[in-house]
Motif scaffolding. Structure first.
Motif, PDB file in Angstrom:
ATOM      1  N   MET A   1       0.816  -1.196   0.000  1.00 38.16           N
ATOM      2  CA  MET A   1       0.000   0.000   0.000  1.00 38.16           C
ATOM      3  C   MET A   1       0.861   1.263   0.000  1.00 38.16           C
ATOM      4  N   SER A   2       2.043   1.193   0.603  1.00 44.60           N
ATOM      5  CA  SER A   2       2.889   2.383   0.671  1.00 44.60           C
ATOM      6  C   SER A   2       3.937   2.400  -0.431  1.00 44.60           C
ATOM      7  N   ASN A   3       3.803   1.489  -1.404  1.00 46.51           N
ATOM      8  CA  ASN A   3       4.730   1.403  -2.527  1.00 46.51           C
ATOM      9  C   ASN A   3       6.171   1.200  -2.079  1.00 46.51           C
ATOM     10  N   GLN A   4       6.371   0.443  -1.022  1.00 53.18           N
ATOM     11  CA  GLN A   4       7.706   0.100  -0.541  1.00 53.18           C
ATOM     12  C   GLN A   4       7.876  -1.406  -0.627  1.00 53.18           C
ATOM     13  N   GLU A   5       9.127  -1.823  -0.490  1.00 52.64           N
ATOM     14  CA  GLU A   5       9.397  -3.253  -0.492  1.00 52.64           C
ATOM     15  C   GLU A   5       8.745  -3.904   0.722  1.00 52.64           C
ATOM     16  N   ALA A   6       8.637  -5.215   0.651  1.00 46.79           N
ATOM     17  CA  ALA A   6       8.056  -5.948   1.782  1.00 46.79           C
ATOM     18  C   ALA A   6       8.950  -5.796   3.007  1.00 46.79           C
ATOM     19  N   VAL A   7       8.345  -5.477   4.118  1.00 47.58           N
ATOM     20  CA  VAL A   7       9.072  -5.265   5.363  1.00 47.58           C
ATOM     21  C   VAL A   7       8.399  -6.086   6.455  1.00 47.58           C
ATOM     22  N   VAL A   8       9.210  -6.745   7.279  1.00 53.50           N
ATOM     23  CA  VAL A   8       8.668  -7.492   8.409  1.00 53.50           C
ATOM     24  C   VAL A   8       8.441  -6.499   9.541  1.00 53.50           C
ATOM     25  N   SER A   9       7.195  -6.382   9.988  1.00 54.60           N
ATOM     26  CA  SER A   9       6.885  -5.422  11.050  1.00 54.60           C
ATOM     27  C   SER A   9       6.629  -6.093  12.388  1.00 54.60           C
ATOM     28  N   CYS A  10       6.259  -7.368  12.353  1.00 57.43           N
ATOM     29  CA  CYS A  10       5.951  -8.045  13.604  1.00 57.43           C
ATOM     30  C   CYS A  10       6.185  -9.539  13.439  1.00 57.43           C
ATOM     31  N   ILE A  11       6.888 -10.100  14.415  1.00 60.43           N
ATOM     32  CA  ILE A  11       7.085 -11.546  14.437  1.00 60.43           C
ATOM     33  C   ILE A  11       6.635 -12.029  15.803  1.00 60.43           C
ATOM     34  N   GLU A  12       5.706 -12.949  15.815  1.00 62.28           N
ATOM     35  CA  GLU A  12       5.250 -13.529  17.067  1.00 62.28           C
ATOM     36  C   GLU A  12       5.896 -14.896  17.228  1.00 62.28           C
TER      37      GLU A  12
ATOM     38  N   GLU B   1      13.411 -21.601  27.500  1.00 58.35           N
ATOM     39  CA  GLU B   1      14.659 -21.845  26.770  1.00 58.35           C
ATOM     40  C   GLU B   1      14.443 -21.805  25.253  1.00 58.35           C
ATOM     41  N   ILE B   2      13.334 -22.396  24.803  1.00 58.00           N
ATOM     42  CA  ILE B   2      13.058 -22.417  23.361  1.00 58.00           C
ATOM     43  C   ILE B   2      12.790 -21.003  22.869  1.00 58.00           C
ATOM     44  N   ALA B   3      11.969 -20.259  23.598  1.00 58.03           N
ATOM     45  CA  ALA B   3      11.655 -18.896  23.191  1.00 58.03           C
ATOM     46  C   ALA B   3      12.918 -18.050  23.144  1.00 58.03           C
ATOM     47  N   THR B   4      13.816 -18.218  24.132  1.00 62.62           N
ATOM     48  CA  THR B   4      15.059 -17.446  24.149  1.00 62.62           C
ATOM     49  C   THR B   4      15.922 -17.815  22.956  1.00 62.62           C
ATOM     50  N   GLY B   5      16.043 -19.101  22.643  1.00 61.64           N
ATOM     51  CA  GLY B   5      16.840 -19.525  21.488  1.00 61.64           C
ATOM     52  C   GLY B   5      16.253 -19.021  20.189  1.00 61.64           C
ATOM     53  N   LEU B   6      14.940 -19.039  20.063  1.00 64.35           N
ATOM     54  CA  LEU B   6      14.294 -18.540  18.851  1.00 64.35           C
ATOM     55  C   LEU B   6      14.532 -17.049  18.669  1.00 64.35           C
ATOM     56  N   VAL B   7      14.436 -16.294  19.755  1.00 60.44           N
ATOM     57  CA  VAL B   7      14.649 -14.848  19.665  1.00 60.44           C
ATOM     58  C   VAL B   7      16.067 -14.560  19.199  1.00 60.44           C
ATOM     59  N   GLU B   8      17.041 -15.253  19.769  1.00 62.91           N
ATOM     60  CA  GLU B   8      18.435 -15.038  19.369  1.00 62.91           C
ATOM     61  C   GLU B   8      18.637 -15.369  17.889  1.00 62.91           C
TER      62      GLU B   8
ATOM     63  N   LYS C   1      13.952  -5.502  15.674  1.00 63.90           N
ATOM     64  CA  LYS C   1      13.971  -5.627  17.134  1.00 63.90           C
ATOM     65  C   LYS C   1      13.001  -6.739  17.480  1.00 63.90           C
ATOM     66  N   VAL C   2      13.507  -7.847  17.963  1.00 68.33           N
ATOM     67  CA  VAL C   2      12.677  -9.000  18.275  1.00 68.33           C
ATOM     68  C   VAL C   2      12.602  -9.121  19.797  1.00 68.33           C
ATOM     69  N   VAL C   3      11.377  -9.156  20.296  1.00 67.80           N
ATOM     70  CA  VAL C   3      11.164  -9.295  21.739  1.00 67.80           C
ATOM     71  C   VAL C   3      10.067 -10.317  21.976  1.00 67.80           C
ATOM     72  N   THR C   4      10.066 -10.861  23.165  1.00 63.68           N
ATOM     73  CA  THR C   4       9.015 -11.808  23.528  1.00 63.68           C
ATOM     74  C   THR C   4       7.890 -11.058  24.224  1.00 63.68           C
ATOM     75  N   VAL C   5       6.757 -11.720  24.320  1.00 61.78           N
ATOM     76  CA  VAL C   5       5.612 -11.136  25.008  1.00 61.78           C
ATOM     77  C   VAL C   5       5.964 -10.890  26.467  1.00 61.78           C
ATOM     78  N   THR C   6       6.749 -11.775  27.043  1.00 64.63           N
ATOM     79  CA  THR C   6       7.180 -11.617  28.433  1.00 64.63           C
ATOM     80  C   THR C   6       7.954 -10.318  28.614  1.00 64.63           C
ATOM     81  N   GLN C   7       8.818  -9.996  27.669  1.00 64.46           N
ATOM     82  CA  GLN C   7       9.582  -8.745  27.749  1.00 64.46           C
ATOM     83  C   GLN C   7       8.673  -7.523  27.619  1.00 64.46           C
ATOM     84  N   VAL C   8       7.693  -7.612  26.733  1.00 66.50           N
ATOM     85  CA  VAL C   8       6.748  -6.510  26.559  1.00 66.50           C
ATOM     86  C   VAL C   8       5.949  -6.293  27.833  1.00 66.50           C
TER      87      VAL C   8
END
Length: 181
Positions: free
Chosen positions: A1-12, A19-26, A36-43
């Motif tokens: 819609m903004s005529n820009q390249e595809a950008v990742v704005s959110c990763i859940e 341990e798995i969530a921490t490894g995935l974030v890294e 900037k990747v953060v977990t729900v716990t950090q938010v």
């Protein structure tokens, strides 16, 4: 819609354990170094810290308001004692005891505190109900349970701030109260 390249704005990231969530974030941080990747716990932890800071800041503001309000009440009561020193002297000359003078000024403080608490609660509630939705877009509902707290706090502050001026009035010498200063 903004005529820009595809950008990742959110990763859940959903994981079954910490341990798995921490490894995935890294790993996602390595794959997408500009993201900037953060977990729900950090938010949630960050939001809890912000809420705690806002609560402390609100408490500081309340304490400042109470102190300034109490000082204003004490100043007004001192001025009232000064203006009424002849009347106080007359009452004491007619046989009124110091405790009666003290009670008169504290009764006045009690009535003013009650009126201020009720008036402040009513005005604050009406303003919150009318302005809350307009300014913040949040519906505000009256909380009658807080009326007793408002009146109690108001009366307490008024009585505490008026005690020393009332005591000063009770200790006036009737003879010197008739002299022009």
């Amino acid at each position: 819609m903004s005529n820009q390249e595809a950008v990742v704005s959110c990763i859940e990231i959903v994981g079954c354990c910490k341990e798995i969530a921490t490894g995935l974030v890294e790993n996602v941080n390595k794959l997408l170094p500009d993201a900037k990747v953060v977990t729900v716990t950090q938010v949630v932890a960050t939001q809890a810290k912000v809420n705690g800071m806002m609560e402390k800041l609100s408490l500081i503001f309340v304490l400042i308001i109470v102190f300034v309000g109490g000082a204003g009440i004490a100043n007004d009561m001192l001025a009232n004692v000064h203006e009424r020193r002849r009347e106080i002297g007359t009452l004491m000359s007619l046989g009124a005891e110091s405790t009666l003078i003290l009670r008169v000024f504290l009764l006045k403080a009690l009535l003013l505190g009650m009126a201020g608490g009720v008036g402040g609660f009513v005005i604050g509630t009406v303003l919150a109900i009318t302005l809350g939705p307009r300014l913040a877009g949040v519906p505000v509902f009256p909380m009658p349970v807080l009326a007793l707290s408002a009146v109690g706090i108001s009366v307490g502050i008024t009585l505490a701030a008026s005690f020393f001026p009332a005591r000063r009035a009770a200790k006036l010498d009737p003879v010197t109260s008739f002299q022009e200063i």
